[in-house]
Design a protein around this motif. Structure first.
Motif, PDB file in Angstrom:
ATOM      1  N   PRO A 222       0.744  -1.194   0.080  1.00 31.35           N
ATOM      2  CA  PRO A 222       0.004   0.141  -0.116  1.00 31.35           C
ATOM      3  C   PRO A 222       0.896   1.256  -0.022  1.00 31.35           C
ATOM      4  O   PRO A 222       0.387   2.519  -0.595  1.00 31.35           O
ATOM      5  CB  PRO A 222      -0.798  -0.109   1.269  1.00 31.35           C
ATOM      6  CG  PRO A 222      -0.807  -1.618   1.605  1.00 31.35           C
ATOM      7  CD  PRO A 222       0.483  -2.119   1.230  1.00 31.35           C
ATOM      8  N   GLY A 223       2.144   1.205   0.548  1.00 36.46           N
ATOM      9  CA  GLY A 223       2.812   2.384   0.543  1.00 36.46           C
ATOM     10  C   GLY A 223       3.372   2.779  -0.909  1.00 36.46           C
ATOM     11  O   GLY A 223       3.432   3.869  -1.073  1.00 36.46           O
ATOM     12  N   LEU A 224       3.681   1.814  -1.472  1.00 36.60           N
ATOM     13  CA  LEU A 224       4.298   2.096  -3.121  1.00 36.60           C
ATOM     14  C   LEU A 224       2.844   2.640  -3.683  1.00 36.60           C
ATOM     15  O   LEU A 224       3.387   3.660  -4.714  1.00 36.60           O
ATOM     16  CB  LEU A 224       4.567   0.746  -3.641  1.00 36.60           C
ATOM     17  CG  LEU A 224       4.874   0.806  -5.382  1.00 36.60           C
ATOM     18  CD1 LEU A 224       6.166   2.008  -5.195  1.00 36.60           C
ATOM     19  CD2 LEU A 224       5.384  -0.559  -5.735  1.00 36.60           C
ATOM     20  N   VAL A 225       1.783   2.174  -3.494  1.00 34.11           N
ATOM     21  CA  VAL A 225       0.538   2.855  -4.007  1.00 34.11           C
ATOM     22  C   VAL A 225       0.289   4.282  -3.660  1.00 34.11           C
ATOM     23  O   VAL A 225      -0.035   5.046  -4.493  1.00 34.11           O
ATOM     24  CB  VAL A 225      -0.647   2.131  -3.639  1.00 34.11           C
ATOM     25  CG1 VAL A 225      -2.039   2.688  -4.162  1.00 34.11           C
ATOM     26  CG2 VAL A 225      -0.754   0.523  -4.349  1.00 34.11           C
ATOM     27  N   ASN A 226       0.620   4.646  -2.421  1.00 33.59           N
ATOM     28  CA  ASN A 226       0.559   6.027  -1.758  1.00 33.59           C
ATOM     29  C   ASN A 226       1.681   6.829  -2.420  1.00 33.59           C
ATOM     30  O   ASN A 226       1.343   7.904  -2.802  1.00 33.59           O
ATOM     31  CB  ASN A 226       1.059   6.086  -0.411  1.00 33.59           C
ATOM     32  CG  ASN A 226      -0.270   5.554   0.581  1.00 33.59           C
ATOM     33  OD1 ASN A 226      -1.341   5.599   0.003  1.00 33.59           O
ATOM     34  ND2 ASN A 226       0.001   5.055   1.475  1.00 33.59           N
ATOM     35  N   ILE A 247       2.161  -1.102 -10.958  1.00 37.19           N
ATOM     36  CA  ILE A 247       3.172   0.020 -10.907  1.00 37.19           C
ATOM     37  C   ILE A 247       4.501  -0.509 -11.183  1.00 37.19           C
ATOM     38  O   ILE A 247       5.333   0.389 -12.182  1.00 37.19           O
ATOM     39  CB  ILE A 247       3.221   0.571  -9.546  1.00 37.19           C
ATOM     40  CG1 ILE A 247       1.781   1.331  -8.905  1.00 37.19           C
ATOM     41  CG2 ILE A 247       4.262   1.625  -9.391  1.00 37.19           C
ATOM     42  CD1 ILE A 247       1.595   1.684  -7.497  1.00 37.19           C
ATOM     43  N   SER A 248       4.862  -1.601 -10.806  1.00 36.48           N
ATOM     44  CA  SER A 248       6.149  -2.159 -11.176  1.00 36.48           C
ATOM     45  C   SER A 248       6.226  -2.274 -12.826  1.00 36.48           C
ATOM     46  O   SER A 248       7.218  -1.951 -13.599  1.00 36.48           O
ATOM     47  CB  SER A 248       6.951  -3.136 -10.556  1.00 36.48           C
ATOM     48  OG  SER A 248       5.824  -4.196 -10.570  1.00 36.48           O
ATOM     49  N   ALA A 253       7.623  -0.513 -18.408  1.00 35.08           N
ATOM     50  CA  ALA A 253       7.371   0.077 -19.547  1.00 35.08           C
ATOM     51  C   ALA A 253       7.669   1.404 -19.972  1.00 35.08           C
ATOM     52  O   ALA A 253       7.188   2.043 -21.074  1.00 35.08           O
ATOM     53  CB  ALA A 253       5.801  -0.273 -19.736  1.00 35.08           C
ATOM     54  N   GLY A 254       8.343   2.004 -19.134  1.00 31.92           N
ATOM     55  CA  GLY A 254       8.607   3.639 -19.407  1.00 31.92           C
ATOM     56  C   GLY A 254       7.835   4.743 -18.858  1.00 31.92           C
ATOM     57  O   GLY A 254       8.186   5.833 -19.025  1.00 31.92           O
ATOM     58  N   GLU A 260       9.678   6.696 -11.184  1.00 30.11           N
ATOM     59  CA  GLU A 260      10.274   7.342  -9.908  1.00 30.11           C
ATOM     60  C   GLU A 260       9.441   6.920  -8.523  1.00 30.11           C
ATOM     61  O   GLU A 260      10.173   6.929  -7.637  1.00 30.11           O
ATOM     62  CB  GLU A 260       9.771   8.925 -10.074  1.00 30.11           C
ATOM     63  CG  GLU A 260      10.321   9.827  -8.925  1.00 30.11           C
ATOM     64  CD  GLU A 260       9.812  11.248  -9.073  1.00 30.11           C
ATOM     65  OE1 GLU A 260      10.256  12.076  -8.132  1.00 30.11           O
ATOM     66  OE2 GLU A 260       8.967  11.456  -9.756  1.00 30.11           O
ATOM     67  N   ALA A 261       8.130   6.248  -8.799  1.00 29.67           N
ATOM     68  CA  ALA A 261       7.567   5.847  -7.486  1.00 29.67           C
ATOM     69  C   ALA A 261       8.567   4.745  -6.920  1.00 29.67           C
ATOM     70  O   ALA A 261       8.624   4.643  -5.729  1.00 29.67           O
ATOM     71  CB  ALA A 261       6.215   5.580  -7.723  1.00 29.67           C
ATOM     72  N   VAL A 262       8.919   3.842  -7.946  1.00 31.52           N
ATOM     73  CA  VAL A 262       9.555   2.672  -7.735  1.00 31.52           C
ATOM     74  C   VAL A 262      11.006   3.224  -7.038  1.00 31.52           C
ATOM     75  O   VAL A 262      11.596   2.410  -6.240  1.00 31.52           O
ATOM     76  CB  VAL A 262       9.925   1.540  -8.749  1.00 31.52           C
ATOM     77  CG1 VAL A 262      10.657   0.456  -8.487  1.00 31.52           C
ATOM     78  CG2 VAL A 262       8.442   1.175  -9.016  1.00 31.52           C
TER      79      VAL A 262
END
Length: 361
Positions: A222-226, A247-248, A253-254, A260-262
């Protein structure tokens, strides 16, 4: 979460349980996460090691409660019918009879489990306490080294940390032929930004109504989603619901925002690991959980390593700490089983100590 124990019989009966296990008897070990429950029937082998007789993974959302999952396991494996000892590894807090975990779709009732499954003995142990015990039986093929050049196995305290549905962490401290494990609630500690971008994330979390922004609100699935939602908001982009896997995938895929989130997530992971290594004087690190395997290929190009070692005067120490990714999905049930056997052996030693040497209560 501390350990909760419900026993239908006193200590001498538990010594009988240890004798039964040594004679080939089995017990049930379960690892209950926010997404999946992993269940195994376990016994000890001739050398005293752990042997998994049966193992199964069940999606938590597909069942009304944990008792239904465990009943399904026993129904799927009728050879284990009648097993009446169980140990459950779970995140959360024990309040009276219940284990409460905000990441689970239901509460765990200990009395309900005992009654529905006819259990004589039931234990609930912190999930990362179990994971830390489980690292004792990992083989080289069960881990992937994330710090090239630091392959030597380090004796001493090990940190086990894992972003998943939440963030768990524990320390394993060797003691002769066994170990002491110190579970933590590291995920509940206050988030500490390490860059201007991370300060923006903190402010965004405050604007969402979070007075206390804890680490796992940004370092977990959930933190990565935030993080992703905050970056889209700051860029003036509409909200697009995406889970961590999506997200990953978008990052590969560019997609610039997803990428940036990852990268921010990887940097935060390094920073938190470094902090915990310093706090616990750890000599090695094991990463568990379901999120890092999805983004492990981003770590070398991120600030993960830099943020891990840049802790001022502690940098020379941190540069010597190997970090490994655990790649064995059965870690939790193995660790829960090891915890249970260690618990029984402690009872055995206590039972036969002279009165003058008995541990103080």
């Amino acid at each position: 979460m501390g350990t909760a124990t419900q026993n239908g019989e006193p200590g001498k009966a538990r010594l009988g349980a240890l004798s039964a296990l040594r004679a080939g008897g089995a017990f049930i070990a379960a690892d209950v996460g926010g997404t999946n429950a992993r269940v195994a029937a376990v016994r000890t082998d001739a050398d005293g090691g752990i042997e998994l007789l049966s193992w199964q993974r069940y999606p938590c959302d597909d069942y009304p409660d944990l008792a239904a999952i465990l009943a399904r396991f026993l129904a799927d494996h009728p050879a284990h019918a009648g097993v009446d000892c169980m140990v459950i590894a779970s995140a959360g807090v024990v309040l009276g009879d219940e284990v409460i975990n905000s990441n689970l779709p239901w509460r765990i009732s200990q009395s309900g489990l005992r009654q529905r499954l006819a259990l004589r003995e039931l234990h609930v142990v912190n999930d990362f306490e179990a994971a830390a015990h489980g690292t004792a039986c990992l083989r080289p093929a069960d881990t992937r080294l994330l710090t090239p050049g630091l392959e030597a196995s380090c004796e001493g305290t090990a940190l086990v940390i894992g972003p998943g549905t939440g963030l768990g962490a524990a320390f394993r401290i060797p003691r002769g032929g066994s170990a002491t494990v110190l579970p933590t609630e590291a995920g509940m500690t206050a988030f500490a930004p390490g860059s201007e971008r991370e300060l923006d994330l903190l402010r965004w979390m405050w604007r969402q109504g979070n007075r206390h922004v804890c680490t796992e609100q940004l370092l977990s699935g959930p933190g990565l989603v935030n993080i992703h939602a905050a970056l889209r908001d700051s860029a003036g982009l509409p909200t697009v619901p995406m889970d961590p896997a999506a997200i990953s995938t978008a990052a590969r895929a560019g997609d610039a925002v997803a990428h940036e989130a990852v990268r921010i997530f990887c940097a935060l992971l390094g920073s938190v690991i470094g902090d915990l290594v310093v706090i616990g004087s750890a000599r090695s690190v094991f990463i568990a959980g379901g999120i890092v395997p999805q983004i492990v290929d981003f770590l070398p190009q991120s600030d993960f390593r830099t943020r891990l070692i840049e802790k001022g005067a502690m940098r020379p120490v941190l540069e010597r700490v190997p970090v490994r990714l655990i790649q064995n999905e059965r870690l939790g049930v193995l660790g829960a089983a090891i915890w249970y056997l260690q618990y029984l052996m402690q009872d055995e030693r206590r039972e036969f100590l002279p009165v003058s040497q008995s541990p103080l209560s």
